[in-house]
Scaffold this motif. Sequence first.
Motif, PDB file in Angstrom:
ATOM      1  N   GLN A 157      34.621  39.576  41.359  1.00  0.00           N
ATOM      2  CA  GLN A 157      33.952  40.610  41.959  1.00  0.00           C
ATOM      3  C   GLN A 157      34.277  41.876  41.002  1.00  0.00           C
ATOM      4  OE1 GLN A 157      35.948  40.711  45.877  1.00  0.00           O
ATOM      5  NE2 GLN A 157      34.072  40.187  46.990  1.00  0.00           N
ATOM      6  N   HIS A 199      42.932  39.125  45.733  1.00  0.00           N
ATOM      7  CA  HIS A 199      42.124  40.295  45.623  1.00  0.00           C
ATOM      8  C   HIS A 199      43.425  41.560  44.909  1.00  0.00           C
ATOM      9  CE1 HIS A 199      39.388  38.377  48.289  1.00  0.00           C
ATOM     10  NE2 HIS A 199      38.447  39.463  48.278  1.00  0.00           N
ATOM     11  N   GLN A 213      39.403  43.879  45.339  1.00  0.00           N
ATOM     12  CA  GLN A 213      38.323  42.968  45.071  1.00  0.00           C
ATOM     13  C   GLN A 213      38.868  41.614  44.162  1.00  0.00           C
ATOM     14  OE1 GLN A 213      36.285  45.876  42.546  1.00  0.00           O
ATOM     15  NE2 GLN A 213      34.428  45.611  43.744  1.00  0.00           N
TER      16      GLN A 213
END
Length: 436
Positions: free
Chosen positions: A56, A119, A52
């Motif tokens: 997020q 991420h 993520q």
Amino acid sequence: MAIVLLFTGGALAIASVRIGFLLIVRPSEVLWVNHFLPEWAKIKDVDLDLPQSRKQIENAIYHQGQIAGKVLPLAKTADQSFLLPIFQKRPNCQSDCQKIVELRAYNLSQSSEVSRQKHYEMVARLKIEGPEESFVIAPLVNITNETQGANIALPLNHIESFQGNDLPAGKWFYLRGQRNSGNHSVNYGHIIYYNLKRKHLKVMQSWTSPSGDNPKWQQVTGDNTKELVVNQTVGFEPRVRVYQAKSFNSINNPIRLRLIALKPPTFKDRGYQKALLIARKGLWTPAFKWLQFIRKQHKGKISADSIAQIDLIRLHSELSTKQANINWASPSQQVQVYLIDGSWEKALQVFEKSPSNSKEIVSLLKADRGRLWDRVKVALQVNPNRPQVQTWGALILAAKFGDSRAKSWLKTQKRLNKNNFARLEILLARIEDRTQ
């Protein structure tokens, strides 16, 4: 050999059952096994899902009713790897209303599915609960009138990383909370260690400081690696806890923090053992002077553990001597720091030169909760022929229990000569005047 194999097999079977159970109910707690598994067999935790972005991650934490804190880098920059503290609001709270409930470590994902935005995948997590109140205020209990605390966990609301050179391998942090207790603002918390190689988080040690100081790494024993130092000084009573980082035979935790303790003595020498005895009762400077002499006598024969004990006493002696060298405005404070430092004659001279402050000094002796008396007892145990120490023993007893008790105790000691006895009589009379 058969017995060893039997016990080893049993331990492995139990460990396997436990790991299997955790794989089913709480896979996030055994993510470390990923380091031993091929890519196709790695564990997927439902809490981790796919890599993520930072946004997020923060949103997911928010939807769980928690708050993402400020990240701390685990590599050169937080873009590569970071530690994320997670906070939760405390109910019915007036100040510091957020507490840390979890720590998570994240690494930059190498997955080909990752978009242009960076991420991250979670590689370690650690649930956090603060130390118990009874532990936090324990250093105050024997020195002040503080009552024993309850067995309730106190909140932690700050996290800092240790900076500097010559620290043990890995990343080190401390969690901190604060509790006001009487006139003391006590800092407390946990020491956190992150194993970079194994990607594992662990609480290494709880700590508490009645002086309001934070733990620090400093050179104490002269080793290549610094020691962790926690200041637990209360008032004029120096107390420091020093931990050495030692190698430990564990995959996830190759380091442990070992407290340098004064018991048992680590060198079989009668003088060394007596020096540690008086140090444990707070006579740091006399103990250190004695140990310096012993160390010269046995040069090359004293082990690293014994040197660590000597260095711990030296550290306390430096604190004790530093405050004894200050010219305190109050004669009672000057007497107190001299007695704590084992400067018996200097303390007597201050008492003799301060007749107008006798009441103040008598109050100091009357209020002693055993710390000064213990110093007197152990000093006479090691060397009974100490007239200045005998004098202070009699003065403490006179202030607390009266003149007759002091004179009765003196009869059990080696006799003072005429000059010392005449000196004591004058000071005892001064105490009697102030206690009537």
